[in-house]
Design a protein around this motif. Structure first.
Motif, PDB file in Angstrom:
ATOM      1  N   TYR A 247       0.952  16.491  -8.131  1.00 17.12           N
ATOM      2  CA  TYR A 247       1.177  14.920  -7.552  1.00 17.12           C
ATOM      3  C   TYR A 247       2.468  14.530  -8.012  1.00 17.12           C
ATOM      4  CZ  TYR A 247      -3.860  15.074  -6.775  1.00 17.12           C
ATOM      5  OH  TYR A 247      -5.331  15.417  -6.275  1.00 17.12           O
ATOM      6  N   MET A 250       4.893  10.516  -9.474  1.00 14.43           N
ATOM      7  CA  MET A 250       3.746   9.578  -9.599  1.00 14.43           C
ATOM      8  C   MET A 250       3.632   8.946 -11.197  1.00 14.43           C
ATOM      9  SD  MET A 250       0.965  10.736  -7.001  1.00 14.43           S
ATOM     10  CE  MET A 250       1.269  11.671  -5.614  1.00 14.43           C
ATOM     11  N   SER A 251       3.300   7.857 -11.363  1.00 14.84           N
ATOM     12  CA  SER A 251       3.035   7.197 -12.386  1.00 14.84           C
ATOM     13  C   SER A 251       1.475   7.327 -12.642  1.00 14.84           C
ATOM     14  CB  SER A 251       3.416   5.721 -12.621  1.00 14.84           C
ATOM     15  OG  SER A 251       4.938   5.404 -12.335  1.00 14.84           O
ATOM     16  N   TRP A 252       1.294   7.497 -14.228  1.00  9.98           N
ATOM     17  CA  TRP A 252      -0.118   7.713 -14.515  1.00  9.98           C
ATOM     18  C   TRP A 252      -0.436   6.828 -15.571  1.00  9.98           C
ATOM     19  CZ3 TRP A 252      -2.685  10.401 -11.114  1.00  9.98           C
ATOM     20  CH2 TRP A 252      -1.861  11.371 -10.132  1.00  9.98           C
TER      21      TRP A 252
ATOM     22  N   ARG B  67      -1.486   9.648 -21.783  1.00 11.77           N
ATOM     23  CA  ARG B  67      -2.745   9.913 -21.499  1.00 11.77           C
ATOM     24  C   ARG B  67      -3.386  10.848 -22.129  1.00 11.77           C
ATOM     25  NH1 ARG B  67      -3.766   5.054 -19.486  1.00 11.77           N
ATOM     26  NH2 ARG B  67      -2.745   4.726 -17.529  1.00 11.77           N
ATOM     27  N   THR B 174      -3.557   1.671 -12.875  1.00  7.23           N
ATOM     28  CA  THR B 174      -2.459   2.341 -12.656  1.00  7.23           C
ATOM     29  C   THR B 174      -2.670   3.142 -11.394  1.00  7.23           C
ATOM     30  OG1 THR B 174      -2.193   2.574 -15.050  1.00  7.23           O
ATOM     31  CG2 THR B 174      -0.950   3.885 -13.507  1.00  7.23           C
ATOM     32  N   LEU B 175      -3.714   3.821 -11.256  1.00 13.48           N
ATOM     33  CA  LEU B 175      -3.998   4.715  -9.923  1.00 13.48           C
ATOM     34  C   LEU B 175      -3.948   3.629  -8.704  1.00 13.48           C
ATOM     35  CD1 LEU B 175      -6.992   6.806 -11.052  1.00 13.48           C
ATOM     36  CD2 LEU B 175      -4.476   7.431 -10.770  1.00 13.48           C
ATOM     37  N   THR B 179       0.550   5.394  -5.556  1.00 16.48           N
ATOM     38  CA  THR B 179       0.557   5.766  -4.214  1.00 16.48           C
ATOM     39  C   THR B 179      -0.672   5.732  -3.621  1.00 16.48           C
ATOM     40  OG1 THR B 179       0.141   8.106  -4.737  1.00 16.48           O
ATOM     41  CG2 THR B 179       2.257   7.387  -4.898  1.00 16.48           C
ATOM     42  N   GLN B 182      -2.959   8.311  -4.855  1.00 16.10           N
ATOM     43  CA  GLN B 182      -3.890   7.844  -6.209  1.00 16.10           C
ATOM     44  C   GLN B 182      -5.139   6.971  -5.984  1.00 16.10           C
ATOM     45  OE1 GLN B 182       0.413   6.950  -7.849  1.00 16.10           O
ATOM     46  NE2 GLN B 182      -0.419   8.164  -9.770  1.00 16.10           N
ATOM     47  N   MET B 185      -7.822   8.579  -4.695  1.00 17.92           N
ATOM     48  CA  MET B 185      -8.457   9.311  -5.867  1.00 17.92           C
ATOM     49  C   MET B 185      -9.518   8.239  -6.655  1.00 17.92           C
ATOM     50  SD  MET B 185      -6.407  11.228  -8.866  1.00 17.92           S
ATOM     51  CE  MET B 185      -5.481  12.364  -8.045  1.00 17.92           C
TER      52      MET B 185
END
Lengths: 252, 318
Positions: A247, A250-252, B67, B174-175, B179, B182, B185
């Motif tokens: 992916y 993208m930011s997580w 994370r 955040t998810l 996008t 995300q 998900m």
């Protein structure tokens, strides 16, 4: 004066050791021989990733092109990782985990003690902070080397086997790469060759106390500092980079 | 001890609990109290230890360094919770090895939720948000439970759990602000974790065998159904903020009750998972058993080494 791009490479060499070893320890979480060692090994992994972040945030700042610590950590090709081969060795059993840790920790502490005197204030500050953590790592792994070496016959045999396999990877610590030489001549980097005598003294002392020995005939292996890794490295990175590669952006 | 003496001890004991006094390890307690506490506290400890596995599954693949560090710390906290819950349990006269044996043989239970797989990164967010959220609802009342060591352990556990819950929610946030991929998900994780999370609050009141006694001993302050309602009422607005949909077509706010009505829970699935037929029951127990078996030579070595050191000390002293 060392150029920024070389200084970044120098920092990556240091932080990749911490990062890849932290990653290996992260695989063990929840699978240790008892809860106490599980917690301790996770703790060491946490320390190593904490140090990694400090180094990479600094490297990203030096790079000054909008890169983040995660870009630096995750988005390189295998040959661009510069950790020594020792830290990518697998968690074959608890003896391997402990020996890998101990052989690295003793070096790590000597290295950081020198780095804390670097002319580069940022590196000196990171090293000073890390020394406190790594002193504990040395004590933890050293204590376990003694317990396993001078414990039962089985533990003695297992840890001796791990030493025989892992010891050949230790000389790489002291083989200065081009970028390490550059950093050293600018009084920023550590003279790694100088650490060897003290390292061997400390390790030998503890192994003797633990009734263990170095293998007699050793052909030393190296290449990590040049980006030439073992077969294990690709799999470590497959896990490590999985999300960032699958992916992207993208930011997580 | 005569029956009359026991009766009188029991009366004093029940009175102390009614007065909110703590029962401590050396105090007299009815055998049933001791056994119930061993069962519940060890179940709780086992849940922490088994719970390390589905989350540990994502440590090597965490999507960013931040994370990864947070997840490592979280799983380490769980190991810590397990450690002091086992210790608290040991004050009731059972050893940690006996407790492990009960877990490994399948005699002791642990929270069924950990028999579900973590298949995407969003599952780590969903576990923090929903599973830790439900756990907090179960556990906060235990900070005032009657058995002292358990109550004190729970104060610390709850503080850390609520931190984990916020962290999980922040992963989801955040998810959901990321996008489309995300967000999908995150939705998928909510779909899979919602119902098992509701089941975490335990069987319905008419099926719950321990509720009455547990209420008396302050091991419980509210019934399972009350706790479940509280969880739903608290969680649905959080899903709304995330912009994802709770997978229950019958979910609707009931103005009159001031609570959400919700659809039927598949209790057949719950009991199957409890019986060992969930998607990961066997893998979870196998992982624990092999960690324990593979660690035997290590633990033996530590004991042998300590003995040798002791012998040396004795030899020098004499």
């Amino acid at each position: 004066m060392i150029q920024n791009k070389d200084l970044i490479q120098y920092i990556l060499g240091i932080s990749d050791n911490a990062m890849i070893l932290g990653q290996r320890l992260g695989e063990l979480c929840g699978h240790g021989p008892n809860l106490e060692t599980d917690i301790a090994l996770t703790n060491i992994s946490l320390d190593l990733f904490g140090q990694t972040r400090s180094y990479l945030q600094y490297a990203a700042k030096l790079k000054d092109d909008g890169s983040t610590e995660d870009d630096m950590a995750y988005l390189r090709k295998e040959h661009e990782y510069k950790n020594v081969l020792l830290v990518e060795q697998p968690n074959t059993d608890f003896a391997y985990v402990i020996v890998r840790q101990f052989l690295f920790d003793v070096y790590h502490l000597l290295f950081l003690e020198q780095l804390s005197e670097s002319k580069d204030q940022q590196l000196s500050a990171i090293a000073t902070k890390s020394i406190k953590e790594v002193k504990y790592h040395v004590r933890f792994s050293g204590d376990w080397v003694k317990r396993l070496g001078d414990g039962t016959k089985e533990s003695h045999n297992r840890i001796q086997a791990a030493i025989d396999i892992l010891y050949p990877y230790t000389n790489e610590f002291f083989e200065a790469s081009e970028v390490e030489k550059l950093a050293m001549s600018s009084e920023i980097g550590v003279n790694v060759q100088d650490l060897k005598t003290e390292y061997l003294k400390l390790v030998t002392q503890l192994l003797t106390e633990a009734t263990l020995t170095f293998p007699e005939q050793v052909y030393f292996l190296s290449g990590g500092k040049q980006g030439k890794h073992t077969e294990y490295m690709g799999f470590i990175l497959a896990d490590f980079q999985y999300m960032q590669r699958t992916y992207p952006n993208m930011s997580w | 001890m005569s029956e009359a003496e026991i009766k009188s001890l029991e009366a004093i004991f029940e009175q102390r609990i009614a007065q909110d006094q703590k029962i401590e390890p050396k105090d007299w307690m009815p055998e049933k109290y001791r056994k119930t506490h061993i069962r519940q506290m060890s179940q709780h400890a086992h849940s922490e230890i088994i719970g390390m596995l589905p989350e540990g599954n994502w440590i090597t693949r965490a999507p960013s360094l931040r994370r990864k560090v947070a997840l490592l710390a979280k799983v380490q906290d769980e190991a810590g919770h397990g450690l002091y819950l086992y210790s608290a349990c040991e004050t009731l006269g059972i050893s940690r090895n006996e407790l492990y044996d009960q877990l490994h043989s399948g005699k002791a239970k642990y929270s069924s939720i950990f028999n579900y797989p973590t298949i995407t990164w969003a599952d780590i967010g969903a576990i923090g948000w929903l599973v830790d959220g439900a756990a907090i609802i179960n556990q906060v009342p235990l900070c005032n439970t009657s058995y002292g060591p358990y109550a004190r352990a729970m104060v610390r556990v709850c503080k850390e759990e609520s931190f984990h819950q916020r962290q999980g929610y922040e992963i989801m946030l955040t998810l959901c602000r990321g996008t489309e991929e995300q967000k999908a998900m995150a939705q998928d994780a909510l779909n899979r974790w919602w119902w098992p999370s509701l089941m975490m609050l335990g069987p319905t009141d008419d099926e719950s065998v321990h509720t009455e006694q547990s209420m008396k001993w302050k091991l419980k302050r509210k019934t399972n159904d009350e706790l479940r309602q509280q969880f739903i009422d608290q969680t649905v607005p959080q899903a709304d903020i995330l912009g994802i949909t709770v997978p229950d077509k019958e979910l609707k706010f009931n103005e009159e009750r001031g609570s959400y009505d919700f659809g039927p829970i598949d209790w057949e699935e719950f009991w199957q998972v409890v019986k060992g037929n969930g998607p990961c029951n066997k893998q979870r127990i196998n992982a624990r058993v092999s960690a324990w078996d593979n660690g035997e030579w290590v633990r033996d070595a530590a004991v042998a080494y300590a003995q040798k050191q002791e012998d040396k000390k004795m030899a020098t002293a004499s």
